[in-house]
Design a protein around this motif. Structure first.
Motif, PDB file in Angstrom:
ATOM      1  N   HIS A 215      -0.920   3.248  -4.816  1.00 22.53           N
ATOM      2  CA  HIS A 215      -1.460   1.891  -4.905  1.00 22.53           C
ATOM      3  C   HIS A 215      -2.256   1.624  -3.631  1.00 22.53           C
ATOM      4  O   HIS A 215      -1.718   1.591  -2.526  1.00 22.53           O
ATOM      5  N   TYR A 216      -3.573   1.412  -3.790  1.00 22.11           N
ATOM      6  CA  TYR A 216      -4.476   1.369  -2.639  1.00 22.11           C
ATOM      7  C   TYR A 216      -4.647  -0.019  -2.016  1.00 22.11           C
ATOM      8  O   TYR A 216      -5.447  -0.185  -1.112  1.00 22.11           O
ATOM      9  N   GLY A 217      -3.928  -0.980  -2.519  1.00 20.56           N
ATOM     10  CA  GLY A 217      -4.082  -2.314  -1.955  1.00 20.56           C
ATOM     11  C   GLY A 217      -2.757  -3.019  -1.808  1.00 20.56           C
ATOM     12  O   GLY A 217      -1.689  -2.391  -1.791  1.00 20.56           O
ATOM     13  N   MET A 218      -2.811  -4.357  -1.687  1.00 17.23           N
ATOM     14  CA  MET A 218      -1.601  -5.175  -1.646  1.00 17.23           C
ATOM     15  C   MET A 218      -1.718  -6.242  -2.712  1.00 17.23           C
ATOM     16  O   MET A 218      -2.793  -6.832  -2.912  1.00 17.23           O
TER      17      MET A 218
ATOM     18  N   GLU B 130      -7.829  -5.170  -1.204  1.00 17.82           N
ATOM     19  CA  GLU B 130      -8.042  -3.878  -0.572  1.00 17.82           C
ATOM     20  C   GLU B 130      -8.958  -4.014   0.647  1.00 17.82           C
ATOM     21  O   GLU B 130      -9.816  -4.910   0.700  1.00 17.82           O
ATOM     22  N   VAL B 131      -8.768  -3.101   1.601  1.00 20.71           N
ATOM     23  CA  VAL B 131      -9.622  -3.037   2.799  1.00 20.71           C
ATOM     24  C   VAL B 131     -10.188  -1.628   2.898  1.00 20.71           C
ATOM     25  O   VAL B 131      -9.452  -0.641   2.786  1.00 20.71           O
ATOM     26  N   PHE B 132     -11.522  -1.540   3.109  1.00 26.55           N
ATOM     27  CA  PHE B 132     -12.202  -0.260   3.274  1.00 26.55           C
ATOM     28  C   PHE B 132     -12.772  -0.174   4.695  1.00 26.55           C
ATOM     29  O   PHE B 132     -13.302  -1.161   5.225  1.00 26.55           O
ATOM     30  N   LEU B 133     -12.679   1.007   5.284  1.00 29.78           N
ATOM     31  CA  LEU B 133     -13.342   1.277   6.557  1.00 29.78           C
ATOM     32  C   LEU B 133     -14.158   2.545   6.389  1.00 29.78           C
ATOM     33  O   LEU B 133     -13.608   3.612   6.099  1.00 29.78           O
ATOM     34  N   ASP B 134     -15.472   2.392   6.543  1.00 28.01           N
ATOM     35  CA  ASP B 134     -16.406   3.513   6.348  1.00 28.01           C
ATOM     36  C   ASP B 134     -16.201   4.165   4.982  1.00 28.01           C
ATOM     37  O   ASP B 134     -16.233   5.402   4.841  1.00 28.01           O
ATOM     38  N   GLY B 135     -15.966   3.345   3.974  1.00 24.42           N
ATOM     39  CA  GLY B 135     -15.845   3.822   2.603  1.00 24.42           C
ATOM     40  C   GLY B 135     -14.475   4.323   2.219  1.00 24.42           C
ATOM     41  O   GLY B 135     -14.238   4.637   1.050  1.00 24.42           O
ATOM     42  N   GLU B 136     -13.542   4.404   3.165  1.00 21.04           N
ATOM     43  CA  GLU B 136     -12.193   4.889   2.878  1.00 21.04           C
ATOM     44  C   GLU B 136     -11.217   3.716   2.824  1.00 21.04           C
ATOM     45  O   GLU B 136     -11.238   2.832   3.686  1.00 21.04           O
ATOM     46  N   ARG B 137     -10.340   3.694   1.788  1.00 21.07           N
ATOM     47  CA  ARG B 137      -9.326   2.646   1.697  1.00 21.07           C
ATOM     48  C   ARG B 137      -8.287   2.824   2.803  1.00 21.07           C
ATOM     49  O   ARG B 137      -7.816   3.935   3.046  1.00 21.07           O
ATOM     50  N   ILE B 138      -7.935   1.721   3.474  1.00 18.62           N
ATOM     51  CA  ILE B 138      -6.907   1.762   4.510  1.00 18.62           C
ATOM     52  C   ILE B 138      -5.874   0.676   4.216  1.00 18.62           C
ATOM     53  O   ILE B 138      -6.117  -0.229   3.412  1.00 18.62           O
ATOM     54  N   ASN B 139      -4.730   0.769   4.880  1.00 17.94           N
ATOM     55  CA  ASN B 139      -3.629  -0.161   4.604  1.00 17.94           C
ATOM     56  C   ASN B 139      -3.959  -1.565   5.122  1.00 17.94           C
ATOM     57  O   ASN B 139      -4.125  -1.764   6.338  1.00 17.94           O
ATOM     58  N   PRO B 140      -4.025  -2.564   4.254  1.00 19.66           N
ATOM     59  CA  PRO B 140      -4.346  -3.935   4.686  1.00 19.66           C
ATOM     60  C   PRO B 140      -3.291  -4.561   5.594  1.00 19.66           C
ATOM     61  O   PRO B 140      -3.565  -5.563   6.259  1.00 19.66           O
TER      62      PRO B 140
ATOM     63  N   TYR C 242       0.851  -1.183   0.000  1.00 14.04           N
ATOM     64  CA  TYR C 242       0.000   0.000   0.000  1.00 14.04           C
ATOM     65  C   TYR C 242       0.896   1.245   0.000  1.00 14.04           C
ATOM     66  O   TYR C 242       1.812   1.367   0.816  1.00 14.04           O
ATOM     67  N   GLY C 243       0.653   2.171  -0.926  1.00 18.88           N
ATOM     68  CA  GLY C 243       1.444   3.393  -0.983  1.00 18.88           C
ATOM     69  C   GLY C 243       1.810   3.751  -2.416  1.00 18.88           C
ATOM     70  O   GLY C 243       1.303   3.149  -3.373  1.00 18.88           O
ATOM     71  N   TYR C 244       2.696   4.715  -2.573  1.00 16.94           N
ATOM     72  CA  TYR C 244       3.088   5.130  -3.928  1.00 16.94           C
ATOM     73  C   TYR C 244       3.968   4.060  -4.567  1.00 16.94           C
ATOM     74  O   TYR C 244       4.956   3.611  -3.981  1.00 16.94           O
ATOM     75  N   ARG C 245       3.565   3.656  -5.794  1.00 16.20           N
ATOM     76  CA  ARG C 245       4.306   2.651  -6.559  1.00 16.20           C
ATOM     77  C   ARG C 245       4.342   3.080  -8.028  1.00 16.20           C
ATOM     78  O   ARG C 245       3.586   3.946  -8.470  1.00 16.20           O
ATOM     79  N   THR C 246       5.210   2.444  -8.800  1.00 19.55           N
ATOM     80  CA  THR C 246       5.308   2.735 -10.235  1.00 19.55           C
ATOM     81  C   THR C 246       4.244   1.941 -10.978  1.00 19.55           C
ATOM     82  O   THR C 246       4.138   0.720 -10.827  1.00 19.55           O
ATOM     83  N   ASP C 247       3.440   2.647 -11.760  1.00 19.04           N
ATOM     84  CA  ASP C 247       2.396   1.988 -12.536  1.00 19.04           C
ATOM     85  C   ASP C 247       3.041   1.132 -13.621  1.00 19.04           C
ATOM     86  O   ASP C 247       3.908   1.612 -14.357  1.00 19.04           O
TER      87      ASP C 247
ATOM     88  N   LEU D  52       6.673  -9.492   6.041  1.00 23.47           N
ATOM     89  CA  LEU D  52       5.672  -8.957   5.123  1.00 23.47           C
ATOM     90  C   LEU D  52       5.661  -7.430   5.161  1.00 23.47           C
ATOM     91  O   LEU D  52       5.559  -6.773   4.120  1.00 23.47           O
ATOM     92  N   LEU D  53       5.775  -6.865   6.338  1.00 19.28           N
ATOM     93  CA  LEU D  53       5.790  -5.416   6.485  1.00 19.28           C
ATOM     94  C   LEU D  53       6.981  -4.805   5.741  1.00 19.28           C
ATOM     95  O   LEU D  53       6.845  -3.793   5.040  1.00 19.28           O
ATOM     96  N   LYS D  54       8.141  -5.434   5.856  1.00 19.27           N
ATOM     97  CA  LYS D  54       9.337  -4.943   5.184  1.00 19.27           C
ATOM     98  C   LYS D  54       9.145  -4.943   3.662  1.00 19.27           C
ATOM     99  O   LYS D  54       9.464  -3.964   2.982  1.00 19.27           O
ATOM    100  N   LYS D  55       8.594  -6.027   3.134  1.00 21.99           N
ATOM    101  CA  LYS D  55       8.395  -6.123   1.685  1.00 21.99           C
ATOM    102  C   LYS D  55       7.339  -5.143   1.197  1.00 21.99           C
ATOM    103  O   LYS D  55       7.452  -4.581   0.103  1.00 21.99           O
ATOM    104  N   SER D  56       6.285  -4.944   2.012  1.00 23.79           N
ATOM    105  CA  SER D  56       5.186  -4.073   1.577  1.00 23.79           C
ATOM    106  C   SER D  56       5.614  -2.613   1.503  1.00 23.79           C
ATOM    107  O   SER D  56       4.983  -1.798   0.822  1.00 23.79           O
ATOM    108  N   GLN D  57       6.680  -2.249   2.217  1.00 22.85           N
ATOM    109  CA  GLN D  57       7.136  -0.860   2.233  1.00 22.85           C
ATOM    110  C   GLN D  57       8.119  -0.512   1.108  1.00 22.85           C
ATOM    111  O   GLN D  57       8.496   0.644   0.954  1.00 22.85           O
ATOM    112  N   GLN D  58       8.515  -1.527   0.363  1.00 22.30           N
ATOM    113  CA  GLN D  58       9.447  -1.271  -0.716  1.00 22.30           C
ATOM    114  C   GLN D  58       8.717  -0.627  -1.913  1.00 22.30           C
ATOM    115  O   GLN D  58       7.656  -1.098  -2.317  1.00 22.30           O
ATOM    116  N   GLU D  59       9.290   0.461  -2.430  1.00 26.68           N
ATOM    117  CA  GLU D  59       8.689   1.098  -3.609  1.00 26.68           C
ATOM    118  C   GLU D  59       9.178   0.368  -4.859  1.00 26.68           C
ATOM    119  O   GLU D  59      10.345   0.412  -5.220  1.00 26.68           O
TER     120      GLU D  59
END
Length: 326
Positions: free
Chosen positions: A201-204, A288-298, A187-192, A314-321
């Motif tokens: 990128h709003y999901g994993m 993706e995970v939504f809470l009250d209609g807003e995307r949040i980090n899974p 989850y976060g900024y990634r290269t399209d 998993l956390l370490k890998k998910s933070q890599q851009e």
């Protein structure tokens, strides 16, 4: 026959018959009767002090029984009050706090009864004061028990909601670790992958072979199972309640769904299979995970099936851009 008595008269030098005066006789008899009655009365009074009549003994036994019962009931009331006080304390300091409920004030729990005299029928007897005190204590206990019972009913509802909430929160990975090729993007900024621009990128993305089972991450109801959303391809949305929704995208093209819209699912149920439909570069699951209609980090919702070491990895890998797969 009474004996005749004589006495010697020296003047006449002869024996004369003793004559008894009637007045003296009457006085003696009267005095005898008086002292007899006095003695009998004194004996009666003494016997009354030492020996009770059957009625008096029965009355004394009944009075003693009432005294014992009142004392016993008062002790039982005090013991019950102690037990209820302990329950009230736990209710306020543990149960209601745990379930985010406002504690019940002591003034409300211990309040008495106003208005008319509730104990008028118990007045006018020797033991009225003690009986009224016991009856009033019992009535207060009844009220405290009623308040506590209502509170526990409320807690039971809150506990049920809490149980449902814990079961509904998306708390596991949608793809098992042993089925993963790698965790491609977080989850976060990634290269399209298509236009090579930096994009949020709003999901994993979980890479896995086509046909790998995809699991519901929490209890809920299938809201969508179709391909009518741009870019996601074949995908499923689950409404978990309590404001939570999850999305599972890019499912395979051949029989992508193991569920249908409106179906209730449990955490861990197989709902579909990994594919590469929609806007996808390679077989993977976009989650993706939504809470009250807003995307949040899974990443914050995998505590249900990962060890601390696995989660940290998993956390370490998910933070890599890097380049996302969708």
């Amino acid at each position: 026959m009474s004996k005749i008595k004589y006495y010697y008269d020296p003047e006449t030098l002869s024996y004369q018959k003793v004559e008894r005066k009637k007045r003296k006789i009457f006085g003696g008899v009267t005095l005898f009767i008086f002292f007899s009655c006095l003695t009998g009365f004194l004996l009666y009074l003494y016997a009354g002090q030492v020996y009770d009549s059957p009625e008096l003994r029965r009355a004394k036994r009944e009075k003693q029984f009432v005294e014992q019962q009142l004392k016993s009931m008062q002790m039982e009331v005090e013991q019950l009050a102690t037990v209820i006080e302990d329950i009230e304390d736990r209710d306020n300091s543990i149960y209601r706090i745990y379930f985010d409920a406002t504690p019940i004030p002591d003034e409300q729990r211990q309040a008495g009864f106003g208005g008319v005299n509730r104990y008028e029928d118990y007045e006018g007897y020797d033991a009225s004061e003690r009986i009224i005190a016991v009856k009033e204590s019992i009535d207060k206990l009844k009220k405290r028990v009623a308040i506590q019972s209502k509170s526990l009913d409320e807690i039971a509802v809150l506990a049920k909601d809490k149980e449902n909430l814990l079961a509904s929160i998306p708390a596991i990975q949608p793809v098992r670790n042993q089925d993963l090729t790698r965790m491609a993007s977080g989850y976060g900024y990634r290269t399209d992958p298509f236009n090579k621009t930096r994009k949020f990128h709003y999901g994993m993305d979980f890479t896995a072979p086509r046909g790998t089972p995809v699991f519901a991450t929490g209890d809920g109801v299938v809201d969508r199972a179709d391909a009518n959303s741009s870019g996601y391809g074949n995908h499923i949305r689950i409404d978990h309640g309590f404001g939570y929704t999850t999305l599972y995208a890019h499912l395979r093209s051949n029989k992508p769904y193991n569920v249908r819209r409106g179906q209730r699912v449990k955490r861990g149920d197989i709902i579909g299979y990994v594919g590469s439909t929609g806007r996808s570069q390679a077989p993977h699951l976009h989650y993706e995970v939504f809470l009250d209609g807003e995307r949040i980090n899974p990443i914050n919702f995998y505590y249900g099936n990962l060890t601390p070491e696995e989660f940290n990895e998993l956390l370490k890998k998910s933070q890599q851009e890097n380049i996302s797969l969708d």
